[in-house]
Write a protein that holds these residues in place. Structure first.
Motif, PDB file in Angstrom:
ATOM      1  N   LYS A 132       0.850  -1.199   0.000  1.00 12.02           N
ATOM      2  CA  LYS A 132       0.000   0.000   0.000  1.00 12.02           C
ATOM      3  C   LYS A 132       0.881   1.243   0.000  1.00 12.02           C
ATOM      4  N   ARG A 133       0.554   2.181  -0.850  1.00 10.55           N
ATOM      5  CA  ARG A 133       1.270   3.434  -0.896  1.00 10.55           C
ATOM      6  C   ARG A 133       0.774   4.338   0.228  1.00 10.55           C
ATOM      7  N   MET A 134       1.663   4.683   1.157  1.00 11.88           N
ATOM      8  CA  MET A 134       1.243   5.488   2.308  1.00 11.88           C
ATOM      9  C   MET A 134       1.473   6.978   2.025  1.00 11.88           C
ATOM     10  N   GLY A 135       0.641   7.528   1.172  1.00 12.49           N
ATOM     11  CA  GLY A 135       0.692   8.962   0.899  1.00 12.49           C
ATOM     12  C   GLY A 135       1.805   9.393  -0.037  1.00 12.49           C
ATOM     13  N   ALA A 152       6.677   5.672  -0.505  1.00 11.36           N
ATOM     14  CA  ALA A 152       6.455   4.984   0.769  1.00 11.36           C
ATOM     15  C   ALA A 152       5.613   3.732   0.570  1.00 11.36           C
ATOM     16  N   ALA A 166       4.608   8.704  -2.848  1.00 11.25           N
ATOM     17  CA  ALA A 166       4.771   7.710  -3.920  1.00 11.25           C
ATOM     18  C   ALA A 166       5.843   6.680  -3.568  1.00 11.25           C
TER      19      ALA A 166
END
Lengths: 291, 367
Positions: free
Chosen positions: A243-246, A250, A248
């Motif tokens: 999952k991309r945490m905010g 991360a 790109a």
């Protein structure tokens, strides 16, 4: 001495007439940055906060000497503006916008390597030589002079940490935002080298996060080359893989870029890794006492 | 944006990269017809999750009846929660050896990187480091034949197979570049009597570059809620706990979730509503979170370009119009914090100055 920028660094603002560009022009002037001109194609001849606006970077440089540029424009136009600035001979570019296509970023970096120019970002808050000059969008009041160098992949989290530090009476030498994207110009290692050479910097804070391998590479560099104490905080311990945490950059992909791998590498390199952002100031205090 | 195998192969085809003959089918009957046409076939579920083979999503069939039966079995399966709407029925190719080839982005080198290995067909993570050749490509010179010869030399490849790589790799690199790909992977790359054939396709397109690829379909792995957040231009990820979290900035939002977990709580989501959001965007973020029915709401604002009075105004607006009747832990500092606090205090809402206190309070409230 200071790194990358100081009070004599002369700066252009590309995209100066936009909402962000004009607002931060005012903020940078208030901090003391030497802004010599702005660029907005088709809008030359105006002034923004007293700063003259030109139609091109070349035109601005016909009228003023400049060393660096900060860019504010929608992502699809960043490559053109950055290439223009590099072609015109500027040696330090700060790319504020996010969502720049990765292939555009790679082309910008390739041209910057050719031109031996430094790129900060994209998707960064910029950099600040505390008390002297800032080329960025960070809130002015937290960045006061002191003995600590800070380098961070994220913006607000860095303000949080520097804010804490400032409240506990410790200021900063230089604070550099690397940017939250997958392809960025400066990496941890570049900035760590500068801090190691900088006589005013007594300790370094590194703010990392999950995704990529920049922290692991930094760890290898620290264990081989750094004599100054490094304290780190890493965000994303609770983040699920894939999952991309905010940001790109991360994201934990194919088992790479995990929190555990970064903590392990840094700890082995002798870096103190704080569990919570609030633990950083006390750790910094204790290492400063020893130096 | 990840592409399904069949879409990746359509693109391979467009760039003249050899792929097996195939039919895309939507029901078992069509799978039977495809097998009648293609002979011995392999039937593959079209889902985006990896390891579909191990999960039983790939089958072989040597006649239409068998193809129908296997297709029907695979259509009934789900893979990490995703059921396939389509299967790819492909001619079975005579594979002499399974290789690996990909072009992706090396963030550290700020360049595309070619990955090549004689060990294909397995998970790429399982290929030993020394058996995987990595060649970063400077975009200012692009893919040159000498690079391919060097990659081949390091793999121990020469002769006809090297010629095959010299034909194939420039095509894969051109596709990677022209389509703004983050990843163009062939695993396995099948060595057959007819040369190299892409037996699988994993292609990911850079989301930030999709605006210049209007001809590509749009595929989303997001949940309905995540899609809704995307429309509002919010970075949102569902996590499954009971403490809804809203903060500004990706790093501090992650740090807030980590801190919730550190103090024994379970975050329900990641929500970064960005820097400098206005009242409307802030209100919509709040409404989205309230719609998920959490037990506690934790708001962590460190205002730089985000203004505390704007956040407070949005909160009070939503409270008055929609009602916020769950316990809230509110941290509010930074730009215009006095104004923000006084707006909230008028409504009897307390705020914290430190992130630590606010998170501990939220965890206590969730009990």
């Amino acid at each position: 001495m200071s790194i990358y920028i100081d009070e004599s660094t002369r700066v252009l603002v590309q995209g100066i007439t936009g909402r962000q560009g004009s607002f931060h022009t005012g903020q940078m002037l208030a901090y003391g940055t030497s802004l010599v001109g702005g660029v907005s194609p088709g809008k030359g001849g105006q002034e923004v906060e007293g700063v003259p606006v030109y139609n091109s970077t070349f035109e601005a440089l016909e009228n003023h000497d400049a060393d660096a540029s900060i860019l504010f424009m929608p992502a699809p136009f960043v490559k053109d503006a950055a290439m223009e600035a590099l072609d015109a001979g500027l040696k330090l570019l700060v790319l504020i916008p996010e969502s720049i296509p990765l292939h555009d970023a790679m082309e910008i970096m390739a041209y910057a390597r050719q031109k031996e120019a430094v790129i900060v970002g994209p998707n960064t808050f910029g950099l600040v030589s505390s008390g002297n000059s800032k080329i960025g969008i960070m809130p002015n009041r937290y960045f006061v002079p002191g003995p600590v160098g800070v380098v961070s992949r994220s913006g607000t989290l860095c303000y949080e940490i520097v804010g804490h530090l400032t409240d506990s009476g410790i200021g900063t030498t230089t604070v550099v935002g690397l940017g939250g994207d997958r392809v960025v110009g400066l990496h941890f290692i570049d900035v760590l080298k500068k801090f190691e050479e900088d006589s005013e910097t007594k300790a370094v804070i590194m703010v990392g996060e999950i995704g990529g391998s920049a922290e692991e590479e930094a760890a290898a560099h620290i264990s081989a080359n750094m004599s100054k104490p490094v304290i780190a905080y890493l965000a994303g311990k609770s983040a699920p893989p894939g999952k991309r945490m905010g940001h790109a950059g991360a994201i934990i992909e194919r088992g790479r870029g995990t929190f555990e791998s970064k903590v392990e590498a840094l700890t082995e390199a002798g870096v103190k890794v704080a569990d919570l952002p609030t633990q950083i100031s006390p750790l910094v205090k204790s290492v400063l006492k020893k130096t | 944006m990840k592409l399904y195998e069949y879409l990746g192969k359509e693109l391979f085809n467009r760039f003249d990269i050899p792929v097996p003959r195939s039919r895309l089918v939507e029901n078992p009957g069509q799978a039977g017809e495809a097998a009648a046409e293609l002979g011995d076939v392999v039937i593959k579920t079209q889902v985006l999750t990896g390891k579909r083979g191990k999960a039983g999503g790939i089958a072989f069939a040597s006649n239409p009846e068998e193809a129908k039966k296997e297709a029907s079995r695979i259509f009934d399966m789900s893979f990490s929660g995703y059921a396939a709407e389509k299967l790819l029925v492909e001619e079975k190719i005579a594979i002499e050896q399974e290789l690996y080839l990909a072009v992706t982005i090396d963030g550290s080198a700020q360049r595309p990187v070619v990955l090549a290995s004689l060990d294909g067909g397995m998970d790429v993570e399982d290929v030993p480091e020394e058996r995987m050749i990595r060649w970063p490509v400077d975009v200012s010179i692009g893919m040159q034949p000498y690079m391919i010869r060097e990659i081949c030399r390091r793999m121990g490849v020469s002769g006809d197979l090297q010629k095959e790589f010299l034909k194939l790799l420039p095509k894969l690199y051109r596709m990677f570049k022209e389509l703004d790909a983050e990843l163009a992977e062939i695993n396995p790359l099948a060595l057959t009597p007819d040369g190299l054939i892409a037996a699988d396709a994993k292609v990911t397109i850079d989301d930030d570059a999709l605006y210049r690829h209007q001809d590509l379909p749009r595929i989303s792995e997001k949940t309905d809620l995540e899609k809704k957040a995307e429309e509002l231009d919010l970075a949102y990820v569902e996590l499954g706990g009971d403490i809804a979290v809203m903060a500004n900035g990706a790093g501090i939002t992650m740090a807030t979730l980590d801190m919730v977990q550190h103090y024994g709580g379970e975050p329900a989501n990641f929500l970064d509503f960005g820097g400098g959001a206005d009242v409307e965007k802030t209100s919509k973020s709040l409404e989205l979170l309230l719609g998920t029915d959490p037990r506690v709401l934790l708001i962590n604002i460190f205002g730089g370009i985000t203004r505390c009075d704007v956040v407070a105004e949005a909160f009070v607006g939503v409270k008055q119009s929609k009602g916020i009747d769950l316990p809230v832990s509110f941290r509010l500092v930074g730009t215009n914090e006095e104004e923000g606090r006084s707006i909230l205090e008028k409504e009897g809402i307390k705020t914290f100055e430190s992130m630590d206190e606010a998170v501990r309070h939220a965890v206590e409230l969730a009990g």
